[in-house]
Design a protein around this motif. Structure first.
Motif, PDB file in Angstrom:
ATOM      1  N   LEU A   1       0.802  -1.228   0.000  1.00  0.00           N
ATOM      2  CA  LEU A   1       0.000   0.000   0.000  1.00  0.00           C
ATOM      3  C   LEU A   1       0.833   1.276   0.000  1.00  0.00           C
ATOM      4  CD1 LEU A   1      -2.905  -0.855   2.497  1.00  0.00           C
ATOM      5  CD2 LEU A   1      -3.051  -0.660   0.018  1.00  0.00           C
ATOM      6  N   PHE A   2       2.073   1.174   0.496  1.00  0.00           N
ATOM      7  CA  PHE A   2       2.836   2.400   0.749  1.00  0.00           C
ATOM      8  C   PHE A   2       4.113   2.473  -0.069  1.00  0.00           C
ATOM      9  CE2 PHE A   2       0.544   1.177   4.605  1.00  0.00           C
ATOM     10  CZ  PHE A   2      -0.236   2.309   4.791  1.00  0.00           C
ATOM     11  N   SER A   3       4.572   3.719  -0.243  1.00  0.00           N
ATOM     12  CA  SER A   3       5.888   3.918  -0.858  1.00  0.00           C
ATOM     13  C   SER A   3       6.962   3.517   0.158  1.00  0.00           C
ATOM     14  CB  SER A   3       6.067   5.395  -1.229  1.00  0.00           C
ATOM     15  OG  SER A   3       6.130   6.166  -0.042  1.00  0.00           O
TER      16      SER A   3
ATOM     17  N   THR B   1      -1.981   0.319  -8.568  1.00  0.00           N
ATOM     18  CA  THR B   1      -2.488   1.052  -9.742  1.00  0.00           C
ATOM     19  C   THR B   1      -1.358   1.992 -10.201  1.00  0.00           C
ATOM     20  OG1 THR B   1      -3.591   2.517  -8.132  1.00  0.00           O
ATOM     21  CG2 THR B   1      -4.971   0.949  -9.300  1.00  0.00           C
ATOM     22  N   PRO B   2      -0.455   1.474 -11.011  1.00  0.00           N
ATOM     23  CA  PRO B   2       0.751   2.241 -11.360  1.00  0.00           C
ATOM     24  C   PRO B   2       0.434   3.583 -12.036  1.00  0.00           C
ATOM     25  CG  PRO B   2       0.928  -0.038 -12.087  1.00  0.00           C
ATOM     26  CD  PRO B   2      -0.478   0.151 -11.641  1.00  0.00           C
ATOM     27  N   ALA B   3       1.295   4.562 -11.755  1.00  0.00           N
ATOM     28  CA  ALA B   3       1.069   5.930 -12.234  1.00  0.00           C
ATOM     29  C   ALA B   3       0.942   5.985 -13.760  1.00  0.00           C
ATOM     30  CB  ALA B   3       2.197   6.835 -11.745  1.00  0.00           C
ATOM     31  N   ASN B   4       1.748   5.182 -14.479  1.00  0.00           N
ATOM     32  CA  ASN B   4       1.663   5.275 -15.949  1.00  0.00           C
ATOM     33  C   ASN B   4       0.314   4.779 -16.459  1.00  0.00           C
ATOM     34  OD1 ASN B   4       2.248   2.638 -15.377  1.00  0.00           O
ATOM     35  ND2 ASN B   4       3.917   2.424 -16.854  1.00  0.00           N
ATOM     36  N   GLU B   5      -0.256   3.771 -15.781  1.00  0.00           N
ATOM     37  CA  GLU B   5      -1.591   3.275 -16.162  1.00  0.00           C
ATOM     38  C   GLU B   5      -2.643   4.351 -15.884  1.00  0.00           C
ATOM     39  OE1 GLU B   5      -2.670  -0.501 -14.302  1.00  0.00           O
ATOM     40  OE2 GLU B   5      -4.776  -0.060 -14.708  1.00  0.00           O
ATOM     41  N   MET B   6      -2.462   5.068 -14.775  1.00  0.00           N
ATOM     42  CA  MET B   6      -3.428   6.112 -14.443  1.00  0.00           C
ATOM     43  C   MET B   6      -3.326   7.298 -15.396  1.00  0.00           C
ATOM     44  SD  MET B   6      -4.008   6.131 -10.446  1.00  0.00           S
ATOM     45  CE  MET B   6      -5.359   7.184 -10.819  1.00  0.00           C
ATOM     46  N   GLN B   7      -2.112   7.538 -15.862  1.00  0.00           N
ATOM     47  CA  GLN B   7      -1.944   8.651 -16.816  1.00  0.00           C
ATOM     48  C   GLN B   7      -2.660   8.320 -18.133  1.00  0.00           C
ATOM     49  OE1 GLN B   7       2.120   9.812 -17.562  1.00  0.00           O
ATOM     50  NE2 GLN B   7       1.444  11.868 -18.161  1.00  0.00           N
TER      51      GLN B   7
ATOM     52  N   GLU C   1       0.762  13.495 -10.449  1.00  0.00           N
ATOM     53  CA  GLU C   1       1.489  12.349  -9.891  1.00  0.00           C
ATOM     54  C   GLU C   1       2.252  12.817  -8.660  1.00  0.00           C
ATOM     55  OE1 GLU C   1       3.738   9.993 -12.719  1.00  0.00           O
ATOM     56  OE2 GLU C   1       5.252   9.591 -11.162  1.00  0.00           O
ATOM     57  N   LEU C   2       1.986  12.186  -7.523  1.00  0.00           N
ATOM     58  CA  LEU C   2       2.645  12.594  -6.281  1.00  0.00           C
ATOM     59  C   LEU C   2       3.899  11.761  -6.058  1.00  0.00           C
ATOM     60  CD1 LEU C   2      -0.445  13.002  -3.906  1.00  0.00           C
ATOM     61  CD2 LEU C   2       0.670  14.732  -5.328  1.00  0.00           C
ATOM     62  N   SER C   3       5.024  12.445  -5.849  1.00  0.00           N
ATOM     63  CA  SER C   3       6.270  11.725  -5.592  1.00  0.00           C
ATOM     64  C   SER C   3       6.258  11.148  -4.174  1.00  0.00           C
ATOM     65  CB  SER C   3       7.464  12.669  -5.763  1.00  0.00           C
ATOM     66  OG  SER C   3       7.345  13.714  -4.836  1.00  0.00           O
ATOM     67  N   GLU C   4       7.046  10.135  -3.958  1.00  0.00           N
ATOM     68  CA  GLU C   4       7.175   9.472  -2.644  1.00  0.00           C
ATOM     69  C   GLU C   4       5.830   9.012  -2.092  1.00  0.00           C
ATOM     70  OE1 GLU C   4       9.525  11.872  -0.017  1.00  0.00           O
ATOM     71  OE2 GLU C   4      11.317  11.557  -1.227  1.00  0.00           O
ATOM     72  N   ALA C   5       4.890   8.715  -2.987  1.00  0.00           N
ATOM     73  CA  ALA C   5       3.581   8.199  -2.578  1.00  0.00           C
ATOM     74  C   ALA C   5       3.345   6.864  -3.259  1.00  0.00           C
ATOM     75  CB  ALA C   5       2.470   9.173  -2.955  1.00  0.00           C
ATOM     76  N   GLY C   6       2.711   5.950  -2.511  1.00  0.00           N
ATOM     77  CA  GLY C   6       2.324   4.668  -3.086  1.00  0.00           C
ATOM     78  C   GLY C   6       0.838   4.680  -3.395  1.00  0.00           C
ATOM     79  N   HIS C   7       0.159   3.567  -3.008  1.00  0.00           N
ATOM     80  CA  HIS C   7      -1.267   3.417  -3.320  1.00  0.00           C
ATOM     81  C   HIS C   7      -2.146   4.296  -2.436  1.00  0.00           C
ATOM     82  CE1 HIS C   7      -4.555   1.285  -5.189  1.00  0.00           C
ATOM     83  NE2 HIS C   7      -5.010   0.821  -4.039  1.00  0.00           N
TER      84      HIS C   7
ATOM     85  N   ARG D   1       0.868  11.708   1.286  1.00  0.00           N
ATOM     86  CA  ARG D   1       1.306  13.073   0.943  1.00  0.00           C
ATOM     87  C   ARG D   1       0.116  14.030   1.068  1.00  0.00           C
ATOM     88  NH1 ARG D   1       5.201  14.261  -2.492  1.00  0.00           N
ATOM     89  NH2 ARG D   1       4.922  16.262  -1.454  1.00  0.00           N
ATOM     90  N   PRO D   2      -0.458  14.158   2.287  1.00  0.00           N
ATOM     91  CA  PRO D   2      -1.708  14.923   2.412  1.00  0.00           C
ATOM     92  C   PRO D   2      -1.607  16.358   1.926  1.00  0.00           C
ATOM     93  CG  PRO D   2      -0.813  14.358   4.584  1.00  0.00           C
ATOM     94  CD  PRO D   2      -0.021  13.590   3.573  1.00  0.00           C
ATOM     95  N   GLU D   3      -0.490  17.032   2.227  1.00  0.00           N
ATOM     96  CA  GLU D   3      -0.431  18.454   1.843  1.00  0.00           C
ATOM     97  C   GLU D   3      -0.404  18.599   0.325  1.00  0.00           C
ATOM     98  OE1 GLU D   3       2.790  19.973   4.189  1.00  0.00           O
ATOM     99  OE2 GLU D   3       1.625  19.452   5.990  1.00  0.00           O
ATOM    100  N   ALA D   4       0.408  17.763  -0.320  1.00  0.00           N
ATOM    101  CA  ALA D   4       0.490  17.834  -1.790  1.00  0.00           C
ATOM    102  C   ALA D   4      -0.847  17.455  -2.414  1.00  0.00           C
ATOM    103  CB  ALA D   4       1.603  16.909  -2.282  1.00  0.00           C
TER     104      ALA D   4
END
Ligand code: MLT
Length: 266
Positions: A158-160, A221-227, A240-246, A252-255
């Motif tokens: 679930l997590f980065s 759900t990989p970022a490239n598939e979501m793009q 796309e949020l860096s250092e974030a997983g699922h 990354r609440p603030e971002a």
């Protein structure tokens, strides 16, 4: 936490924060599997700009247990009924993963209530046969083993890496929620997801504004598939949020909140 009874008597629990700002939108936050409203803890600051409704889907969190199986459509209908009881006639649906799958059903069956979509770490395609079979096996297993092995397996997915290393309290809170979810609910949700419809054909027809949020390190759900999914939706915004997983809104609440506020203001 508040609760209401749906017409058929089932109790659904939810958090509700009303924003005093004039013309503030209402965002309904729908959690992933096998979680509850608490995964949106980092989104509370959004109450400055929007009214927030965060339900526990039936079976999860403090809502009533599943008595007779579930479907993505039934879960969407339940949220629609909750919103009607609360007088929320137009909402932005923000769903993560399974909450996104339920969101496609809301879009299909309750489009008159929808003013926008935030699709977090989710997909529009249905399961292929191998994935669906895996879910059927997992559904049978969890009833035997309980939720602990599910929590242990999901923790790693679930997590980065960054969240796992630097935010142990966030990881522990999610693991606790999974461990306390009824095995019957986990099984019912797995079976429901294995049978969910494919909504890919619907994407080019979406008329409401859409924000698609991906996690750079999401292995589910990989970022490239979501793009690619975002490119199918006319006028959508992709972040796309860096250092974030699922679990990107929690990791990354603030971002994440910044992306939502910016998108709402456009
Ligand atoms: C979720 O986060 O809701 C799940 O990963 C969805 C799924 O298993 O497809």
């Amino acid at each position: 936490m508040k609760s209401i009874h749906l017409d058929d008597g089932r109790k659904i629990s939810f958090l509700h924060h009303v924003c005093e700002k004039e013309n503030a939108p209402t965002i309904v936050f729908v959690h992933g599997f096998p979680l509850d409203h608490s995964m949106w803890a980092g989104q509370m600051p959004l109450r400055e700009v929007a009214s927030l409704i965060m339900p526990d889907l039936i079976g999860f969190g403090q809502s009533d247990q599943v008595s007779d199986g579930v479907s993505m459509q039934q879960l969407a209908d339940d949220v629609a009924e909750l919103l009607q009881q609360l007088g929320a006639t137009k909402v932005i649906w923000c769903g993560l993963s399974m909450g996104g799958y339920v969101g496609w059903e809301f879009l299909k069956n309750h489009s008159e209530m929808l003013s926008g979509l935030v699709c977090c770490n989710t997909r529009a395609t249905a399961d292929d046969e191998k994935t669906a079979r895996g879910r059927r096996v997992a559904a049978a297993q969890v009833v035997e083993t309980g939720a602990d092995p599910v929590a242990a397996a999901m923790r790693e997915k679930l997590f980065s890496k960054s969240t796992l290393e630097t935010k142990p309290e966030v990881v522990a809170s999610v693991v606790d929620v999974i461990r306390s979810t009824a095995p019957a609910t986990i099984a019912a949700a797995q079976l429901a997801m294995s049978k969910r419809s494919d909504f890919s054909e619907l994407l080019p027809q979406i008329e409401v504004p859409v924000l698609v949020v991906a996690g750079e390190d999401d292995v589910i759900t990989p970022a490239n598939e979501m793009q690619v999914m975002a490119m199918e939706i006319p006028g959508s915004t992709f972040v796309e949020l860096s250092e974030a997983g699922h679990m990107s809104p929690l990791e990354r609440p603030e971002a994440f909140n910044h992306a939502v506020v910016h998108w709402i203001g456009q």
